[in-house]
Design an enzyme around this catalytic site. Structure first.
Site, PDB file in Angstrom:
ATOM      1  N   LEU A   1      -5.522 -19.661  79.563  1.00 47.06           N
ATOM      2  CA  LEU A   1      -6.781 -19.042  79.987  1.00 47.06           C
ATOM      3  C   LEU A   1      -7.333 -19.647  81.266  1.00 47.06           C
ATOM      4  O   LEU A   1      -8.163 -19.021  81.928  1.00 47.06           O
ATOM      5  CB  LEU A   1      -7.823 -19.125  78.864  1.00 47.06           C
ATOM      6  CG  LEU A   1      -7.603 -18.193  77.670  1.00 47.06           C
ATOM      7  CD1 LEU A   1      -8.717 -18.393  76.650  1.00 47.06           C
ATOM      8  CD2 LEU A   1      -7.532 -16.732  78.105  1.00 47.06           C
ATOM      9  N   GLU A   2      -6.916 -20.852  81.611  1.00 44.91           N
ATOM     10  CA  GLU A   2      -7.382 -21.500  82.845  1.00 44.91           C
ATOM     11  C   GLU A   2      -6.528 -21.121  84.053  1.00 44.91           C
ATOM     12  O   GLU A   2      -6.880 -21.423  85.195  1.00 44.91           O
ATOM     13  CB  GLU A   2      -7.375 -23.019  82.683  1.00 44.91           C
ATOM     14  CG  GLU A   2      -8.537 -23.565  81.862  1.00 44.91           C
ATOM     15  CD  GLU A   2      -8.411 -23.251  80.384  1.00 44.91           C
ATOM     16  OE1 GLU A   2      -7.319 -23.502  79.818  1.00 44.91           O
ATOM     17  OE2 GLU A   2      -9.370 -22.724  79.796  1.00 44.91           O
TER      18      GLU A   2
ATOM     19  N   HIS B   1      -6.665 -15.487  68.088  1.00 41.12           N
ATOM     20  CA  HIS B   1      -6.730 -16.191  69.373  1.00 41.12           C
ATOM     21  C   HIS B   1      -5.498 -15.922  70.235  1.00 41.12           C
ATOM     22  O   HIS B   1      -5.599 -15.885  71.460  1.00 41.12           O
ATOM     23  CB  HIS B   1      -6.905 -17.692  69.137  1.00 41.12           C
ATOM     24  CG  HIS B   1      -7.409 -18.407  70.344  1.00 41.12           C
ATOM     25  ND1 HIS B   1      -6.954 -19.648  70.716  1.00 41.12           N
ATOM     26  CD2 HIS B   1      -8.332 -18.068  71.261  1.00 41.12           C
ATOM     27  CE1 HIS B   1      -7.574 -20.026  71.818  1.00 41.12           C
ATOM     28  NE2 HIS B   1      -8.430 -19.084  72.171  1.00 41.12           N
TER      29      HIS B   1
ATOM     30  N   THR C   1      -4.495 -17.012  63.918  1.00 39.90           N
ATOM     31  CA  THR C   1      -5.708 -16.210  64.170  1.00 39.90           C
ATOM     32  C   THR C   1      -5.518 -15.237  65.340  1.00 39.90           C
ATOM     33  O   THR C   1      -4.480 -15.222  65.992  1.00 39.90           O
ATOM     34  CB  THR C   1      -6.897 -17.135  64.504  1.00 39.90           C
ATOM     35  OG1 THR C   1      -6.671 -17.709  65.802  1.00 39.90           O
ATOM     36  CG2 THR C   1      -7.044 -18.215  63.452  1.00 39.90           C
TER      37      THR C   1
ATOM     38  N   ARG D   1      13.763 -18.287  76.283  1.00 38.62           N
ATOM     39  CA  ARG D   1      13.231 -17.672  77.513  1.00 38.62           C
ATOM     40  C   ARG D   1      12.890 -18.712  78.580  1.00 38.62           C
ATOM     41  O   ARG D   1      12.983 -18.442  79.768  1.00 38.62           O
ATOM     42  CB  ARG D   1      12.025 -16.806  77.163  1.00 38.62           C
ATOM     43  CG  ARG D   1      12.430 -15.501  76.478  1.00 38.62           C
ATOM     44  CD  ARG D   1      11.351 -14.940  75.573  1.00 38.62           C
ATOM     45  NE  ARG D   1      11.797 -13.685  74.944  1.00 38.62           N
ATOM     46  CZ  ARG D   1      12.602 -13.645  73.887  1.00 38.62           C
ATOM     47  NH1 ARG D   1      13.059 -14.785  73.331  1.00 38.62           N
ATOM     48  NH2 ARG D   1      13.007 -12.485  73.388  1.00 38.62           N
TER      49      ARG D   1
ATOM     50  N   VAL E   1       3.260 -21.236  78.015  1.00 38.14           N
ATOM     51  CA  VAL E   1       3.784 -20.670  76.767  1.00 38.14           C
ATOM     52  C   VAL E   1       2.631 -20.479  75.798  1.00 38.14           C
ATOM     53  O   VAL E   1       1.852 -21.412  75.562  1.00 38.14           O
ATOM     54  CB  VAL E   1       4.830 -21.602  76.119  1.00 38.14           C
ATOM     55  CG1 VAL E   1       5.367 -20.981  74.822  1.00 38.14           C
ATOM     56  CG2 VAL E   1       5.973 -21.878  77.087  1.00 38.14           C
ATOM     57  N   VAL E   2       2.519 -19.262  75.283  1.00 37.09           N
ATOM     58  CA  VAL E   2       1.529 -18.954  74.252  1.00 37.09           C
ATOM     59  C   VAL E   2       2.310 -18.536  73.013  1.00 37.09           C
ATOM     60  O   VAL E   2       3.044 -17.540  73.047  1.00 37.09           O
ATOM     61  CB  VAL E   2       0.584 -17.821  74.689  1.00 37.09           C
ATOM     62  CG1 VAL E   2      -0.529 -17.613  73.674  1.00 37.09           C
ATOM     63  CG2 VAL E   2      -0.016 -18.129  76.064  1.00 37.09           C
TER      64      VAL E   2
HETATM   65  N1  LIG Z   1      -2.950 -21.605  71.958  1.00 38.51           N
HETATM   66  C1  LIG Z   1      -2.567 -21.717  73.284  1.00 38.51           C
HETATM   67  C2  LIG Z   1      -3.486 -21.926  74.291  1.00 38.51           C
HETATM   68  N2  LIG Z   1      -4.814 -22.036  73.981  1.00 38.51           N
HETATM   69  C3  LIG Z   1      -5.782 -22.691  74.862  1.00 38.51           C
HETATM   70  C4  LIG Z   1      -6.404 -21.734  75.880  1.00 38.51           C
HETATM   71  O1  LIG Z   1      -5.449 -21.310  76.848  1.00 38.51           O
HETATM   72  C5  LIG Z   1      -7.544 -22.428  76.640  1.00 38.51           C
HETATM   73  O2  LIG Z   1      -7.015 -23.572  77.293  1.00 38.51           O
HETATM   74  C6  LIG Z   1      -8.648 -22.851  75.717  1.00 38.51           C
HETATM   75  O3  LIG Z   1      -9.103 -21.713  74.994  1.00 38.51           O
HETATM   76  C7  LIG Z   1      -9.816 -23.495  76.481  1.00 38.51           C
HETATM   77  O4  LIG Z   1     -10.325 -22.591  77.419  1.00 38.51           O
HETATM   78  N3  LIG Z   1      -3.088 -22.007  75.576  1.00 38.51           N
HETATM   79  C8  LIG Z   1      -1.746 -21.909  75.908  1.00 38.51           C
HETATM   80  O5  LIG Z   1      -1.384 -21.991  77.095  1.00 38.51           O
HETATM   81  N4  LIG Z   1      -0.827 -21.705  74.925  1.00 38.51           N
HETATM   82  C9  LIG Z   1      -1.188 -21.605  73.616  1.00 38.51           C
HETATM   83  O6  LIG Z   1      -0.298 -21.407  72.740  1.00 38.51           O
HETATM   84  C1  LIG Z   2      -2.103 -18.845  70.795  1.00 39.66           C
HETATM   85  C2  LIG Z   2      -3.064 -19.752  70.185  1.00 39.66           C
HETATM   86  O1  LIG Z   2      -4.220 -19.855  70.586  1.00 39.66           O
HETATM   87  C3  LIG Z   2      -2.636 -20.457  68.945  1.00 39.66           C
HETATM   88  O2  LIG Z   2      -1.847 -21.570  69.303  1.00 39.66           O
HETATM   89  C4  LIG Z   2      -3.835 -20.919  68.156  1.00 39.66           C
HETATM   90  O3  LIG Z   2      -3.394 -21.060  66.864  1.00 39.66           O
HETATM   91  P1  LIG Z   2      -4.329 -20.552  65.660  1.00 39.66           P
HETATM   92  O4  LIG Z   2      -4.484 -19.044  65.846  1.00 39.66           O
HETATM   93  O5  LIG Z   2      -3.560 -20.904  64.406  1.00 39.66           O
HETATM   94  O6  LIG Z   2      -5.649 -21.291  65.794  1.00 39.66           O
END
Ligand SMILES: Nc1c(NC[C@H](O)[C@H](O)[C@H](O)CO)[nH]c(=O)[nH]c1=O
Ligand SMILES: CC(=O)[C@@H](O)COP(=O)(O)O
Length: 139
Positions: free
Chosen positions: A43-44, A74, A72, A112, A66-67
């Protein structure tokens, strides 16, 4: 030679190391310079690219990270909104390749990120270079 900034969301060290290696390899093979900037999460990344682009120090950008889906909603926010922010910057004419992986699990991400496998870091770098050429053509 152009100067690219790799803006990495360093959430998983071992995966990011592979993505950076792939992106850096593609850029340097094409004769370009690559510098790395690290932010906490995906998100940053758009905001960091916007700030760096405003500085005028870089010709192009590669977003890396990587996300991985958790429990949740999120995941949808982080994956979707980081991509939306990056696309909005691209549509403003900034040359950005998006190498932020959005996967269901770590195995998908490893395949990937690995330069010896899908090498998505290189793919994102190639996209950034392609957009820079368009920017130079139409700029
Ligand atoms: N869960 C993941 C995140 N979460 C954090 C957000 O990107 C952000 O830094 C936070 O919400 C504070 O603003 N970020 C990733 O890059 N990968 C993830 O799996
Ligand atoms: C993609 C995300 O934000 C994830 O890592 C957060 O995990 P959770 O949904 O179990 O809090």
């Amino acid at each position: 030679m152009a100067k690219f900034l790799l803006v990495e969301a360093r959430f998983y060290d071992h995966l990011n190391d592979m993505l950076i290696a792939g992106a850096r390899g593609a850029l340097e093979a094409a004769g370009h310079e690559a510098e790395v900037l690290t932010v906490p999460g995906a998100l940053e990344v758009p905001g960091a690219i916007a700030m760096a682009a405003e500085s005028g120090q870089y010709d192009g950008f590669v977003a890396l990270g990587v996300v991985i889906r958790g429990e949740t909603y999120h995941f949808e926010i982080v994956a979707g909104e980081s991509a939306r922010g990056i696309l909005a910057l691209t549509m403003d004419g900034i040359a950005i390749g998006n190498g932020i992986l959005t996967t269901e699990n770590e195995a998908q991400a490893i395949y990937r990120a690995d330069p010896a496998q899908a090498n998505k870091g290189a793919g994102a770098a190639e996209a950034a270079m392609a957009l820079l050429k368009l920017q130079q053509k139409f700029g």
